[in-house]
Every structure is written in structure tokens, then in C-alpha cells.
Enzyme design. Structure first.
Site, mmCIF file in Angstrom:
data_model
loop_
_atom_site.group_PDB
_atom_site.id
_atom_site.type_symbol
_atom_site.label_atom_id
_atom_site.label_comp_id
_atom_site.label_asym_id
_atom_site.label_seq_id
_atom_site.Cartn_x
_atom_site.Cartn_y
_atom_site.Cartn_z
ATOM 1 N N TYR A 32 4.683 -8.462 -1.254
ATOM 2 C CA TYR A 32 5.803 -7.482 -0.929
ATOM 3 C C TYR A 32 5.394 -6.639 -2.499
ATOM 4 O O TYR A 32 5.655 -6.601 -3.171
ATOM 5 C CB TYR A 32 6.825 -7.384 -0.445
ATOM 6 N N LYS B 285 6.121 2.657 10.212
ATOM 7 C CA LYS B 285 6.723 4.629 9.399
ATOM 8 C C LYS B 285 5.388 5.132 9.271
ATOM 9 O O LYS B 285 4.309 4.918 8.758
ATOM 10 C CB LYS B 285 7.454 3.805 8.953
ATOM 11 N N HIS C 43 0.931 -11.059 7.116
ATOM 12 C CA HIS C 43 1.353 -11.627 5.890
ATOM 13 C C HIS C 43 0.608 -11.997 5.111
ATOM 14 O O HIS C 43 0.565 -12.022 3.700
ATOM 15 C CB HIS C 43 2.598 -12.901 6.284
ATOM 16 N N CYS D 78 4.929 -18.127 2.394
ATOM 17 C CA CYS D 78 4.532 -18.055 4.274
ATOM 18 C C CYS D 78 4.448 -18.830 4.727
ATOM 19 O O CYS D 78 3.207 -19.730 4.109
ATOM 20 C CB CYS D 78 3.573 -16.690 4.227
ATOM 21 N N HIS E 36 7.308 -1.143 11.652
ATOM 22 C CA HIS E 36 6.068 -1.345 10.891
ATOM 23 C C HIS E 36 5.376 -0.070 10.927
ATOM 24 O O HIS E 36 5.007 -0.410 9.313
ATOM 25 C CB HIS E 36 5.926 -2.778 10.739
ATOM 26 N N TYR F 267 2.473 -1.542 5.877
ATOM 27 C CA TYR F 267 2.999 -0.606 4.804
ATOM 28 C C TYR F 267 2.522 -0.334 3.785
ATOM 29 O O TYR F 267 2.304 0.408 2.943
ATOM 30 C CB TYR F 267 3.837 -2.252 3.655
ATOM 31 N N HIS G 227 6.681 -18.122 9.752
ATOM 32 C CA HIS G 227 7.153 -17.574 8.858
ATOM 33 C C HIS G 227 7.970 -18.041 8.150
ATOM 34 O O HIS G 227 9.497 -18.268 8.967
ATOM 35 C CB HIS G 227 7.048 -16.225 8.919
HETATM 36 ZN ZN ZN Z 1 5.253 -14.699 5.843
#
Ligand code: ZN
Length: 485
Positions: free
Chosen positions: A229, A104, A190, A249, A102, A170, A254
Site C-alpha cells: 500500500y 473514490k 492486491h 498477501c 474503492h 487507489y 488473502h
Molecule cells: Zn491481500
């Protein structure tokens, strides 16, 4: 004549190469991508600036690496190690379950030509303090890290700027025409708000985080939390678009559930947000407000992933959301959302999809397509507003490799449109060959220059053998989904 020509070319090759030309040209520019090297979510993955295309990807130790292609000379520089991802493990792993993937990097060039990367977090870690806008759940890892090049247009040296919260996941850069930078991200695991921070001084300082999408206990079930997202990009003029999907979630565990597609936009002149009809939205947008004012499609049992969004000259949005092995294209025609269309439907497994809007009815999309032993990445085009799509030029294809795709390079040169990572079936390590593709296919280089693994393959032989964590995870999550995007 043909033989003469061939002989001439051979003589020329010998003349040019001389004693130094010890390696053939290869079509990749680096062999040290690592794990899930790139994604459309962390973006941009590259930017074309002053005749150079800069690209960033996850390399060994899940650290960010940067390379530069100089269009005038056709030469590559790098890749260069640009920072340390605190989630990385040493030595490099061969079990993909050991990677977080995650952290990146997202890359942007500021108005002075300095390069910035943000990377390295999956929700942050409690040791960095309390998260005021989210939870650590599903991500007690890493530290969002911001590095900048020491000099403009020079990728050789980097330093850390400690001016952002640790919790971001993200990470996405949006740059306005005047050079103002907006960094969007999820402020934790999340169950966290999606936020942005604005910088008007080339990333040296940022405003406090502003919550755009709100996480909270779901109104429909006390065991669910509203989570999201989202994907952010320039709209028309000084606006920024947000395209997003909903994730209920579950508590305590999750689930992989995803629902619905949404759209809204920000006017950067005053920070106000509106829906596609121009109605004002109060921030942060809740699930209830999103359903009422920003919903594109209620997707039922069909499960979307975060998508991409670009606007036409009228400012009207066009969007692409992946659904399993397909992608759906949507557009706002000025009055309503056009019925979504599956692009390249029935031709194989389609992945991601970033695109260029030429006019309200002409759109060109780059898609990955995998079908019966052939993987390819190439263009698809519509000239009737998305109702019909025709296959265009293929940028790269292979019978033995699959391709991870990213977004289209920011301000892309025609020769360098998209950064790709290749995955060989049955490869015994997680290193990926990296490709930059455009109108003339991949931009390669001499093999010796593209080789950056050193003795890493030998180091892997020392790793203990056991049950791969990836396999165990897969079994445990059989009823859920795999890794998050
Ligand atoms: Zn979740």
C-alpha cells in the site's frame, strides 16, 4: 444596547432574506456523500485553484460528485454528478456490505484549469482484457475511469477520456510545478505492481505504466505474495516521494496482515529513484530491495496502514502512518530516522493524519479524534521536531457524528483545509453530510442548497429486508481485518 443590537441584526436579517430566505444556514455543503465517501488514499480530494476550492467525493451509486466553493463570494456551486462508477448498484443500498468503496475519485486541476477525476475501479474486470502487471484477485471489479471538465474552471459538464488502463486502484495525482501530471495507482488487485503514468499534455495522453513497486511470490513463503500500500506526493523541487507499507498477501486466501514502513523518492528530471540516503534504486523495487534500502521501521506485530508524507525546505521527509487507533510520526533528521512518536496518544481513537511542514522542527497535523461521546477534527502542532505535540484549534466537533477524514486540500486556502464526511451513529442509510473545514470552521450554505438527496430516502424503503451482507462479511472475516483502506 444589547437589545438594540439584537433588534438591528434581526431587522437586517429580514431585510436581506426577504421572502426567499426559507431555510436556515447549515454547516455542511451537501448531504449526498455515500458509504465510505472519502479517504486519504485516493488523493487529492480537492484543490484550491484561482480562488476556488474544488472538492470530489463518492456520492450516490458510488459515483464521483464535484462541488466548488468560491472564496470571494462565499458561495457554493454544485455538487455535480461527474461520471459513472461501474461498481455502483441501483438503487442505492442501505447495507454497507453491498458497497465496494474503492472507486473514490482523485481530483486534479491541470495548467489550463480543466478539472480531471480518476475513479471507479477495484482491480478492474477480466472483460477489459489481460492485466499485464497484476492479478484480479481481491478485486475483479470496475473500470478505472478518467473524466475531464468540458471547460476550464467549470464543473457543470464532464466527458470521459478513454486514455488509461481499466485496472487501476487507489488512484493518486501528483502535479509538478511545471504542470506535468503523474498518476500513481496499483495496477489491479492486491497482487499487482504499483505504477505511474506521466502526462506532459494536461492529461490528454499518458506514458505507458512504469512499475515502481513489484508484486511477486514471496521469498519467505510460497503461499504469500509481496503486495503493497503506497502513497505518493510532491517532494522538494521536481521530486516525488513514496511512503509505503508491506502486505504479505496469502494464497489462496488473502489476510489482513500489514508490516513495516518504507520511504523513497523519484527525481522527475530523469525518472530515477533513490532511498533517503541518496543511493540509487533499480526499478521495480522488490521486497528484498525495500527491506535492504528503504525501510524506516520494522514494525513487528504492530499493523500499519498507508500514511502521508511531506518534506521540509531541506527536502527531508516527515511521515505519518496510522497504526490501529493511533498514528506514528516519523522524520529523517539528515542522518537517521528519529524514533517514531505517537501523536495524541491515550486521548481516544485517532485517525489518519495529514500535515503541513512549516520548518524541519515545526509541523502542524490535522487529526480525527474520537473519545467518550465527542468526535472532533483539529490541529496538532510540534515545534521540537515531533517529540512533543500540542493540541491546537478544533475545526469541527460533534457529540453525535463521527468524521471520515481525507488529505489536506492541495494548495489549500486557510478557510478550506480538509474535506470531511460525517457519519451519524444508528443512521438507517449510508448517506453522509459533507463538510469543508478551515480556519473559521465549516463552510456552510442555506439548507435548501445543501440538500441533494431528492427522493432517495423514499426509494430506500422499497429495498428488501434480509440479513445484511456487511454483518455476514464481518463474521466471516472475524480473524482478519475489515474493509481495505
Ligand atoms: Zn491481500
Amino acid at each position: 444596547m444589547a437589545r438594540t443590537g439584537s433588534a438591528l441584526r434581526w431587522s437586517f436579517a429580514v431585510l436581506v432574506c426577504g421572502a426567499f430566505c426559507f431555510a436556515a444556514n447549515v454547516d455542511y455543503f451537501a448531504d449526498n456523500g455515500y458509504g465510505n465517501t472519502l479517504s486519504t488514499e485516493q488523493h487529492p480530494t480537492g484543490e484550491h485553484f484561482n480562488g476556488v476550492t474544488y472538492v470530489a467525493y463518492q456520492g450516490p451509486h458510488e459515483d464521483p460528485y464535484v462541488a466548488a466553493y468560491v472564496h470571494a463570494t462565499g458561495r457554493w456551486i454544485g455538487p455535480v454528478h461527474a461520471g459513472v462508477n461501474t461498481m455502483g448498484k441501483s438503487p442505492d443500498q442501505i447495507d454497507k456490505g453491498e458497497l465496494d468503496n474503492h472507486g473514490k475519485p482523485a481530483l486534479v486541476v491541470d495548467r489550463q484549469g480543466y478539472l480531471h477525476l480518476v475513479f471507479g475501479s477495484h482491480g478492474g474486470d477480466p472483460k477489459h482484457g489481460k492485466n499485464p502487471l497484476g492479478e484480479f484477485y481481491m478485486g475483479e471489479k470496475g473500470k478505472m475511469t478518467h473524466v475531464v471538465s468540458e471547460k476550464p474552471g467549470d464543473i457543470s459538464a464532464w466527458r470521459t477520456l478513454d486514455n488509461l488502463p481499466a485496472f487501476g486502484t487507489y488512484n493518486q495525482w501528483v502535479k509538478l510545478a511545471n504542470g506535468d501530471l503523474y498518476l500513481f495507482y496499483r495496477h489491479g488487485g492486491h497482487r499487482s505492481d504499483w505504477v505511474y503514468q506521466k502526462s506532459v499534455d494536461d492529461g490528454r495522453t499518458f506514458s505507458a505504466p512504469v512499475s515502481v513497486l513489484k508484486h511477486k511470490v514471496s521469498a519467505r513463503s510460497p503461499t504469500d505474495d509481496d503486495a503493497w500500500y503506497a502513497w505518493f506526493e510532491n517532494g522538494k523541487g521536481d521530486t516525488i516521494t513514496a511512503s509505503y507499507i508491506y502486505h504479505p498477501c496469502g494464497r489462496p486466501t488473502h489476510s489482513g496482515q500489514r508490516e513495516n514502513t518504507y520511504y523513497m523518492l523519484m527525481d522527475c528530471r530523469d525518472g530515477s529513484w533513490t532511498n533517503v540516503q541518496g543511493q540509487h534504486l533499480t526499478l521495480p523495487v522488490t521486497k528484498e530491495l525495500a527491506d535492504k534500502a528503504t525501510l524506516i521501521e520494522s514494525t513487528g506485530k504492530d499493523r500499519p496502514s498507508h500514511g502521508t508524507c511531506h518534506v521540509d525546505a531541506d527536502g527531508r521527509p516527515h511521515l505519518c502512518f496510522p497504526f490501529g487507533a493511533n498514528v506514528r510520526y516519523y522524520r529523517w533528521d539528515g542522518k537517521a530516522w528519529q524514533k517514531p512518536v505517537m501523536v495524541a496518544a491515550g486521548l481516544g481513537r485517532v485517525n489518519d493524519g495529514d500535515f503541513v511542514v512549516d520548518s524541519p522542527t515545526t509541523v502542524r497535523m490535522i487529526l480525527g479524534l474520537a473519545n467518550s461521546g465527542l468526535d472532533e477534527v483539529g490541529w496538532w502542532k510540534t515545534t521540537d521536531g515531533g517529540l512533543n505535540w500540542v493540541k491546537g484549534p478544533v475545526l469541527i466537533s460533534s457529540p453525535s457524528m463521527g468524521f471520515q477524514t481525507s488529505v489536506i486540500i492541495r494548495n489549500a486556502h486557510p478557510d478550506a483545509q480538509m474535506l470531511l464526511a460525517a457519519v451519524l451513529a444508528n443512521e438507517e442509510h449510508l448517506y453522509r453530510r459533507m463538510y469543508l473545514v478551515g480556519e473559521h470552521g465549516p463552510l456552510g450554505r442555506p439548507e435548501a442548497e445543501a440538500s441533494h438527496l431528492g427522493d432517495r430516502l423514499d426509494q430506500l424503503k422499497l429495498l428488501p429486508k434480509g440479513t445484511p451482507k456487511a454483518e455476514a462479511k464481518r463474521k466471516k472475516k472475524a480473524s482478519q481485518i475489515g474493509e481495505e483502506p
